[in-house]
Design a protein around this motif. Structure first.
Motif, short mmCIF file in Angstrom:
data_model
loop_
_atom_site.label_atom_id
_atom_site.label_comp_id
_atom_site.label_asym_id
_atom_site.label_seq_id
_atom_site.Cartn_x
_atom_site.Cartn_y
_atom_site.Cartn_z
N SER A 1 0.84 -1.20 0.00
CA SER A 1 0.00 0.00 0.00
C SER A 1 0.87 1.24 0.00
O SER A 1 2.01 1.22 0.46
CB SER A 1 -0.91 -0.01 1.24
N ALA B 1 -4.99 -2.18 1.94
CA ALA B 1 -4.62 -3.58 1.77
C ALA B 1 -5.29 -4.44 2.84
O ALA B 1 -5.22 -4.15 4.04
CB ALA B 1 -3.11 -3.74 1.84
N ASP C 1 -5.73 5.35 -2.15
CA ASP C 1 -4.80 4.21 -2.18
C ASP C 1 -5.26 3.17 -3.21
O ASP C 1 -4.46 2.67 -4.02
CB ASP C 1 -4.72 3.59 -0.79
N SER D 1 -4.11 2.31 5.16
CA SER D 1 -3.88 1.37 4.08
C SER D 1 -5.18 0.67 3.69
O SER D 1 -5.98 0.28 4.55
CB SER D 1 -2.84 0.33 4.50
N ARG E 1 -8.01 5.88 1.93
CA ARG E 1 -8.05 4.50 1.43
C ARG E 1 -8.55 4.44 0.00
O ARG E 1 -8.05 3.64 -0.82
CB ARG E 1 -8.94 3.65 2.33
#
Length: 633
Positions: free
Chosen positions: A383, A393, A578, A391, A575
């Motif tokens: 991430s 992930a 991301d 993150s 997020r």
């Protein structure tokens, strides 16, 4: 005449005379100033702000950790002794003592030791600023404006008092002539008002909750010494700032020495207690990493942060460590690991097709590289905000993220929405056959086929080949292993190692196919994401958008992140950002360490507690200055 009148100290004792005098000063100075500068036209807010309650700090989300009467940060030793000298090694060179412009390679330490900002960051919380040059602030409830009340003690190292003119001048010159990040941030100011000699108000564009804090981190420059016409030129003339050190010795491109200013105005501020303890800080420059490591072993430099696991595991079996002169220390860090990666320059035709980028991502054999080069000490990065709640992930998108990303469904892959994707780690054997099959299928879909010993595009006849630009021997070792795996599928890779000056020059103009880069991260990412990933800077020289990201979806998520007022909305926006960046296949994520490794002279003493941001040299001190030798045990 107007300028001279506006600078008169008409109300030197205004505080003693109460509110009426302060109001009159604000109105009169604002009215006079407006004749010289339309940006400073007086408004009703000028009077209103003088009456408004002020605060000692501002947090991005929530409340500041430390109260108004705090005496020092928790991660310092407020009684740390002053004295001694530290020498730090730097890889590369420098040709400028102005760190605020695009041109040149600035010397290390200038932003930390010479130039101060209006507010300073507390490093034991995600993003909170406390008083420095500005002792108090006022912030509009919707964060559409911020007013700075300057500390009357604040002065530059030449003894010249810092006033509102210096603040407005600094904002203007950095907005017009500074680095791209400053230009991007400061153009969001819609009005600057000089309310009094020591009070400045900035009105801001709506929708950016971080912008008041960004203004708080603005370096303040001496208006009486800087010529705007020549500001953008590189210079080796020692600058004048208001910070704890002055430039003492300039050995162009080889070393730079700072001397602690005994008359530093801010030495007794709570935010500075226990910091800046060395009498002298010297930066020595080295052309290559091996020479700098030898300098550490011989005692020529005192400290080296280590990021090479092989060296950390095996390279310190030297007399200096065995005798105790040199120590290996590990420090915890509470920040996200950020993204260290091999970066595709998507401006180049060879990487314009995301299928090619995805194929190369599949071919990176992390398990084998980690074992063969790094003693298995690295963790694969999944991430851009690895090692934190930011993150994406392993986390499916929540309802808020899903709503944010709904207009951009084509830009985010399902596996990233579900939090189910993981970059392969491999088994360490070097037999990466499944990933090779996946990569070859992607390359075939992109129009490539084997011809002889290489991959060639079936329509254009263009071979699949590119260059990786390296800045160090450590990078070169990594790239050589990666290139070997690419060669197995007929992908030809050239590795070019260049010196620091050429490397920085080529980065500024995006003159590369692939580089290794690290985008660090905080627990409160913000406007810096514009400088890294926004469409606006994708073609602007000097930005950190090394991949050439130009995505309306990414731009929208950055805007959502900057506008978020509550912590939950902020986390969802980060997020979502991301997931988009990962879906875009802009980089080959590499790896990160779980702790910070530092090799340092035993004469250097760190405080007992480490900040969220890890070790901070400005909180250390020299053993020779300490009367309490027990601290060395």
């Amino acid at each position: 005449m107007v300028e001279s009148i506006s600078r008169l100290r008409l109300f030197a004792f205004g505080r003693s005379f109460g509110l009426g005098c302060a109001l009159l000063a604000a109105v009169l100075s604002g009215a006079v100033r407006a004749l010289a500068d339309p940006l400073a036209a007086p408004t009703a807010s000028a009077v209103q702000n003088v009456r408004s309650p002020t605060q000692h700090a501002i947090a991005m989300h929530g409340k500041p950790r430390h109260p108004a009467d705090f005496t020092a940060f928790d991660y310092v030793n407020p009684d740390a002794p002053k004295g001694g000298r530290i020498t730090i090694g730097v890889l590369g060179t420098y040709d400028s003592l102005n760190p605020l412009i695009v041109k040149g390679i600035p010397a290390a330490g200038l932003r930390d030791f010479v130039f101060e900002t209006l507010l300073t960051r507390g490093l034991d919380e995600p993003f909170t600023l406390y008083g420095l040059i500005a002792e108090r602030i006022e912030v509009a409830p919707d964060r559409s404006a911020i007013t700075f009340h300057l500390d009357p003690r604040a002065q530059f190292s030449d003894g010249h008092a810092i006033d509102a003119d210096d603040v407005v001048f600094s904002w203007k010159i950095l907005r017009d002539h500074g680095r791209p990040n400053h230009r991007s941030y400061y153009k969001k100011v819609t009005r600057a008002e000089r309310l009094t000699d020591r009070t400045v108000r900035f009105d801001l564009e709506p929708g950016d909750q971080e912008l008041p804090l960004i203004l708080g981190l603005m370096p303040v420059l001496p208006a009486h010494l800087i010529d705007e016409a020549s500001f953008q030129r590189t210079s080796l003339k020692p600058p004048v700032g208001s910070g704890p050190y002055t430039v003492a010795v300039v050995d162009a491109g080889r070393s730079l020495t700072y001397a602690r200013n005994p008359s530093w105005w801010g030495r007794d501020l709570p935010a500075n207690k226990g910091r800046f303890n060395f009498d002298e800080v010297r930066f020595d420059y080295y052309r290559d990493d091996a020479a700098m490591f030898e300098a550490l072993k011989s005692g020529s430099i005192d400290l080296r942060p280590e990021e090479d696991p092989a060296r950390w595991a095996e390279g310190y079996g030297v007399d200096a460590v065995r005798t105790g002169r040199l120590r290996k220390s590990e420090f915890s860090i509470g920040l996200p690991a950020g993204m260290t990666a091999l970066v595709f320059n998507t401006r180049r035709p060879v990487f314009a097709d995301p299928r090619i980028r995805r194929a190369l991502i599949s071919l990176f054999d992390f398990g084998f590289i980690n074992q063969s080069l790094y003693h298995g000490l690295y963790t694969r990065t999944q991430s851009y905000f690895e090692r934190s709640e930011l993150s994406s992930a392993g986390r499916p998108a929540d309802a808020r993220e899903t709503a944010l990303l709904a207009p951009f469904a084509a830009d985010v892959r399902p596996e990233f929405m579900a939090g189910a994707h993981a970059f392969p780690t491999g088994d360490g054997t070097g037999r990466n056959r499944e990933n090779q099959r996946m990569a070859f299928e992607l390359l075939r879909e992109a129009g490539y086929a084997m011809q002889g010993d290489g991959l060639v595009h079936t329509e254009t006849g263009t071979p699949l080949e590119f260059e990786i630009l390296a800045a160090s021997a450590a990078q070169e070792r990594l790239f050589l292993v990666f290139a070997r795996d690419l060669q197995k599928l007929g992908i030809k890779t050239r590795i070019r190692v260049v010196d620091s000056a050429q490397y920085q020059s080529r980065l500024k103009t995006y003159d590369y196919d692939m580089i290794q880069w690290r985008w660090p991260s905080s627990l409160s990412p913000g406007n810096e994401q514009l400088f890294r990933f926004s469409s606006e800077v994708a073609s602007r020289e000097g930005s950190f958008n090394f991949a050439g990201v130009a995505s309306p979806a990414v731009d929208a998520m950055i805007r959502e992140m900057l506008a978020a007022k509550e912590a939950d909305a902020f986390v969802s926006a980060v997020r979502a950002l991301d997931r988009l960046l990962l879906s875009g296949d802009y980089v080959i994520p590499l790896f990160h360490l779980e702790k910070q490794w530092v090799a340092h002279s035993a004469d250097l003493v760190p405080p007992a507690r480490t900040s969220l941001f890890g070790y901070q040299i400005d909180t250390w001190w020299h053993a020779s200055a300490s009367s309490n030798k027990a601290e060395l045990k």
